[in-house]
Motif scaffolding. Structure first.
Motif, mmCIF file in Angstrom:
data_model
loop_
_atom_site.group_PDB
_atom_site.id
_atom_site.type_symbol
_atom_site.label_atom_id
_atom_site.label_comp_id
_atom_site.label_asym_id
_atom_site.label_seq_id
_atom_site.Cartn_x
_atom_site.Cartn_y
_atom_site.Cartn_z
ATOM 1 N N PHE A 167 0.828 -1.190 0.000
ATOM 2 C CA PHE A 167 0.000 0.000 0.000
ATOM 3 C C PHE A 167 0.870 1.251 0.000
ATOM 4 C CE2 PHE A 167 -2.606 -3.192 2.285
ATOM 5 C CZ PHE A 167 -3.640 -3.260 1.365
ATOM 6 N N PRO A 168 0.350 2.357 -0.472
ATOM 7 C CA PRO A 168 1.113 3.607 -0.402
ATOM 8 C C PRO A 168 1.275 4.043 1.047
ATOM 9 C CG PRO A 168 -1.156 4.014 -1.083
ATOM 10 C CD PRO A 168 -0.979 2.526 -1.089
ATOM 11 N N SER A 169 2.243 4.891 1.268
ATOM 12 C CA SER A 169 2.461 5.406 2.621
ATOM 13 C C SER A 169 1.324 6.351 2.998
ATOM 14 C CB SER A 169 3.798 6.154 2.697
ATOM 15 O OG SER A 169 4.865 5.274 2.414
ATOM 16 N N ALA A 170 1.010 6.332 4.286
ATOM 17 C CA ALA A 170 -0.039 7.227 4.784
ATOM 18 C C ALA A 170 0.435 8.677 4.710
ATOM 19 C CB ALA A 170 -0.385 6.866 6.217
ATOM 20 N N PRO A 171 -0.489 9.619 4.529
ATOM 21 C CA PRO A 171 -0.104 11.036 4.531
ATOM 22 C C PRO A 171 0.555 11.421 5.852
ATOM 23 C CG PRO A 171 -2.363 10.766 3.760
ATOM 24 C CD PRO A 171 -1.930 9.434 4.298
ATOM 25 N N VAL A 172 1.484 12.320 5.766
ATOM 26 C CA VAL A 172 2.182 12.801 6.961
ATOM 27 C C VAL A 172 1.786 14.255 7.188
ATOM 28 C CG1 VAL A 172 4.403 13.239 8.044
ATOM 29 C CG2 VAL A 172 4.109 11.238 6.547
ATOM 30 N N ALA A 173 1.116 14.506 8.298
ATOM 31 C CA ALA A 173 0.737 15.874 8.642
ATOM 32 C C ALA A 173 1.907 16.551 9.336
ATOM 33 C CB ALA A 173 -0.478 15.867 9.557
ATOM 34 N N PRO A 174 2.378 17.685 8.827
ATOM 35 C CA PRO A 174 3.484 18.380 9.485
ATOM 36 C C PRO A 174 3.163 18.712 10.930
ATOM 37 C CG PRO A 174 3.023 19.342 7.334
ATOM 38 C CD PRO A 174 1.908 18.401 7.616
ATOM 39 N N CYS A 175 4.142 18.564 11.813
ATOM 40 C CA CYS A 175 3.982 18.909 13.228
ATOM 41 C C CYS A 175 4.353 20.373 13.426
ATOM 42 C CB CYS A 175 4.872 18.030 14.106
ATOM 43 S SG CYS A 175 4.278 16.362 14.316
ATOM 44 N N ARG A 176 3.410 21.164 13.863
ATOM 45 C CA ARG A 176 3.644 22.580 14.167
ATOM 46 C C ARG A 176 3.041 22.851 15.539
ATOM 47 N NH1 ARG A 176 1.268 24.227 8.253
ATOM 48 N NH2 ARG A 176 2.972 23.293 7.038
ATOM 49 N N PRO A 177 3.742 22.460 16.585
ATOM 50 C CA PRO A 177 3.156 22.482 17.929
ATOM 51 C C PRO A 177 2.669 23.868 18.359
ATOM 52 C CG PRO A 177 5.198 21.249 17.905
ATOM 53 C CD PRO A 177 5.106 21.955 16.578
ATOM 54 N N VAL A 178 1.473 23.890 18.917
ATOM 55 C CA VAL A 178 0.894 25.068 19.561
ATOM 56 C C VAL A 178 0.651 24.696 21.011
ATOM 57 C CG1 VAL A 178 -1.126 26.584 19.676
ATOM 58 C CG2 VAL A 178 -0.175 25.942 17.443
ATOM 59 N N THR A 179 1.097 25.531 21.920
ATOM 60 C CA THR A 179 0.916 25.267 23.343
ATOM 61 C C THR A 179 -0.379 25.911 23.824
ATOM 62 O OG1 THR A 179 3.296 25.142 23.726
ATOM 63 C CG2 THR A 179 1.896 25.525 25.652
ATOM 64 N N LEU A 180 -1.212 25.113 24.436
ATOM 65 C CA LEU A 180 -2.488 25.581 24.981
ATOM 66 C C LEU A 180 -2.404 25.499 26.499
ATOM 67 C CD1 LEU A 180 -4.814 23.578 22.557
ATOM 68 C CD2 LEU A 180 -4.037 25.947 22.305
ATOM 69 N N SER A 181 -2.679 26.615 27.171
ATOM 70 C CA SER A 181 -2.504 26.669 28.626
ATOM 71 C C SER A 181 -3.807 27.056 29.311
ATOM 72 C CB SER A 181 -1.426 27.700 29.002
ATOM 73 O OG SER A 181 -0.192 27.394 28.384
ATOM 74 N N ALA A 182 -4.073 26.416 30.444
ATOM 75 C CA ALA A 182 -5.226 26.763 31.276
ATOM 76 C C ALA A 182 -5.046 26.131 32.645
ATOM 77 C CB ALA A 182 -6.525 26.273 30.636
ATOM 78 N N HIS A 183 -5.361 26.878 33.676
ATOM 79 C CA HIS A 183 -5.360 26.378 35.054
ATOM 80 C C HIS A 183 -4.011 25.756 35.436
ATOM 81 C CE1 HIS A 183 -9.660 27.096 34.878
ATOM 82 N NE2 HIS A 183 -9.775 26.256 33.854
ATOM 83 N N GLY A 184 -2.922 26.348 34.922
ATOM 84 C CA GLY A 184 -1.597 25.847 35.234
ATOM 85 C C GLY A 184 -1.206 24.596 34.476
ATOM 86 N N ASP A 185 -2.042 24.170 33.543
ATOM 87 C CA ASP A 185 -1.776 22.971 32.759
ATOM 88 C C ASP A 185 -1.442 23.368 31.331
ATOM 89 O OD1 ASP A 185 -1.839 20.076 32.202
ATOM 90 O OD2 ASP A 185 -3.605 20.567 31.000
#
Length: 692
Positions: free
Chosen positions: A3-21
């Motif tokens: 089978f063909p390779s699965a699509p690769v979604a680029p990783c572009r991390p976004v940090t989400l913060s709330a309540h110290g987490d």
């Protein structure tokens, strides 16, 4: 086969913060509210291409499944006729038609039948079309339709003059799907949607032929935790503005007269947290279903001039859930649920029991049918079971006699005796007894040998009904045992069953599903190597959470339009449904709610472990569960799954939450899902996708 390779979604991390987490979301970029970003669309197309390539060997099977499911449906079919204000109406499906055609004729002149609406003609070549509903004006002259051409539940209202067949220039976009005529047929009431959340926000009255800019604003929703809908009273005299949240109700009413003035609407009873009620009007009285004195609801009435003094017609019961009521000149009809199964009860208008309708099937559902004339003496109701096709029956309110009027035709040699169903109670980890409805083909069953599909929902107090599915026969005939797990979060066992699967009790929903699966296997209902899970929307959340908690139980799973990015979505009040569902899931602005949701939100709890094979079905224009939730989920699963698992995303680029429309078109989606399950059932241990 390679089978063909699965699509690769680029990783572009976004940090989400709330309540110290802090949470890291590497695929936040897949969100595009406008659905126009070329990179996002290209990625979704790549996912579809990959799914098509991997499932290509199953194309013959998909074609076969589609053909047999389509063949079970009659090529031509007509509904039972119904009578309204001197005309007889009927719905027809012509040979090969995707959508219905509607006819009517004067009561005394059946030879004068004419087609007044043709769904196929209206849909034309559109990729998606939905007729949400239509209303005939009280003078029988005009047809008012609510239509959607995209699947986002943004309805366009249009009016046709039935005397000429011409569509008027009155066209109102971005409306709710429940408009109602005034009693003089001079205009109609309708709701306009909020531009961002797409929820009904304002009530207007529109005069025929008038510029919509001049429409009269009658009511504005000021609390976005409520959902606004319209309804007419059983008497036909009043318009109800229903405001409903998860735990409270408020109903406003006004006469259905033309030229209404702002401020004319009156509130029956202010919303109070924990009090839900449903209101109707008939013969100078308000009738209301309320949980004020009992969680399972009771029925009351009061005179229209005095809403403070309620007369109890049906008291609350710990054993009986009052689900619905309908008013007739000859009495009251109730839809109730007893020990998880529905029943119908006929009462006098003062509350005395006259008759009860119940059935002997171990797993079934019955419901009040379409009865537009309150003066009729024959009340239509519906019945269906896991082995009995949907049926319409009539109850004579005078004699109590019951008559079968129509039963769903299933072509292709179907025989109900070939199939068997039962209802079990399985024990959850906290001792709760969870109902399970099962169905299988008699000559295909062998203990511990059949593929087992476990389905669940468990949210909003909606019950998973054990009804008939002609499509399901394609799995039963191939040896599947299908189990409907009536997990907490629904109302199968009463209001308390819902409360135990909501808010800070939500984990019970997932535990119930896991424990039901284990209980079924321990009782020999399936092959432990061929167990599958299925859920859609909030049921997709159920599947996602269960796969994080107990992935080893399942060979594969299907999640349709799954609500899997719960925490991030519930932190965004601009999205449809968010504010109205704080009482269902919790409000993450509160720390205790945030951290409870954090425990189970499927996207946030993906971890490095062996996940089962998974097919995720979604739609680009879904306004209920945004497309980026399942897209992000699949991308994250691919980076965390520790073994060769098939992880597929099928993104419909033209529809919304309900998927493909039309009598046959949606069967292509069902064929894909069933082919996925059958592929795995035939070879559960096959490696299908290589890790990069």
């Amino acid at each position: 086969m390679k089978f063909p390779s699965a699509p690769v979604a680029p990783c572009r991390p976004v940090t989400l913060s709330a309540h110290g987490d802090e949470r890291s979301d590497p695929y936040f970029w897949l969100r595009d509210d406008e659905r126009e970003d070329p990179e996002v669309l290209a990625y979704l197309h790549a996912e579809n291409d990959y799914t098509a390539a991997v499932m290509a060997p199953q194309k013959p099977l998909m074609r076969q499944l589609y053909r047999e499911m389509r063949r079970r449906q009659p090529s031509e079919e007509s509904s039972l006729p119904w009578t309204l204000r001197g005309y007889v109406y009927q719905r027809h499906y012509d040979k090969g038609a995707e959508f219905a055609r509607y006819t009517r004729h004067p009561l005394a002149a059946p030879q004068d039948s004419v087609t007044f609406f043709d769904g196929d003609e209206r849909a034309g070549e559109a990729e998606y079309y939905e007729l949400a509903g239509f209303e005939i004006s009280p003078d029988n002259r005009y047809l008012l339709v609510s239509e959607d051409w995209q699947g986002r539940r943004e309805y366009q209202l249009q009016v046709c003059d039935l005397t000429t067949g011409q569509w008027l220039t009155d066209t109102l976009p971005r409306c709710g799907g429940d408009p109602l005529w005034d009693r003089q047929s001079q205009g109609f009431y309708y709701t306009r949607l909020h531009p961002d959340t797409l929820q009904p926000q304002q009530l207007y009255w529109h005069r025929l032929g008038q510029d919509p800019a001049a429409d009269v604003l009658l009511f504005t929703l000021k609390d976005d935790t409520f959902y606004l809908s319209l309804d007419e009273s059983r008497s036909g005299e009043l318009l109800f503005i229903n405001l409903q949240s998860t735990l409270s109700s408020e109903v406003w009413w006004l006469p259905r007269e033309p030229d209404p003035q702002p401020g004319v609407a009156r509130c029956f009873l202010d919303a109070v947290t924990g009090h839900e009620y449903q209101l109707d009007h008939f013969a100078d009285h308000f009738y209301l279903r309320s949980n004020q004195e009992g969680a399972n609801f009771a029925l009351y009435r009061c005179h229209i001039s005095d809403n403070r003094h309620w007369e109890t017609l049906v008291p609350p019961s710990d054993e009986v859930l009052l689900q619905q009521f309908e008013l007739f000149t000859a009495g009251l009809m109730l839809e109730v649920r007893v020990q998880g199964l529905t029943r119908l009860r006929q009462l006098t208008l003062s509350g005395e029991l006259r008759h009860e309708v119940k059935f002997d099937d171990p797993a079934y559902v019955c419901w009040l049918g379409f009865n537009p004339d309150p003066g009729c003496s024959l009340v239509r109701y519906g019945y269906s079971s896991l082995t009995t096709p949907t049926s319409t029956l009539a109850l004579d309110l005078q004699s109590g006699a019951q008559t079968l009027l129509k039963r769903q035709r299933v072509r292709g040699g179907f025989c109900s005796e070939w199939y068997q169903s039962c209802r079990l109670m399985l024990t959850a980890r906290d001792g709760a007894q969870v109902p399970v409805s099962l169905v299988w083909r008699r000559d295909c069953f062998a203990p511990e040998a059949n593929p087992l599909l476990v389905q669940g929902y468990g949210a909003y107090g909606l019950s998973e009904e054990p009804d008939f599915s002609a499509e399901r026969l394609s799995l039963l005939d191939r040896g599947f045992v299908i189990a409907l797990a009536h997990v907490r979060g629904g109302e199968e066992l009463g209001r308390h069953w819902y409360e135990q699967g909501r808010g800070h009790h939500k984990l019970n929903t997932f535990y119930d599903f896991i424990d039901v699966t284990r209980g079924l296997l321990a009782s020999g209902w399936g092959d432990p190597q061929r167990v599958f899970a299925y859920g859609g929307s909030a049921g997709g959340l159920l599947v996602g959470a269960v796969l994080n908690m107990a992935p080893e139980l399942y060979c594969g799973a299907i999640a349709a339009v799954p609500f899997v990015d719960v925490l991030t979505t519930m932190q965004d009040p601009s999205l449809p449904l968010t504010t109205g569902e704080y009482d269902e899931w919790g409000n993450p602005q509160r720390a205790d709610d945030y951290f409870y949701i954090r425990q189970y939100s499927p996207y946030d709890n993906v971890s490095h472990q062996a996940y089962p094979h998974l097919l995720v079905v979604s739609a680009l224009h879904d306004s209920q569960v945004q497309y980026w939730e399942p897209a992000k989920w699949v991308a994250r699963l691919r980076t965390h799954c520790s073994h060769d698992a098939l992880l597929l995303l099928a993104m419909d680029m033209h529809t919304g939450h309900g998927g493909k429309a039309g009598r046959y078109h949606y069967l292509h989606d069902v064929a894909l899902e069933y082919a996925f399950l059958l592929r795995l059932a035939d070879n559960p241990g096959a490696a299908t996708e290589k890790k990069r």
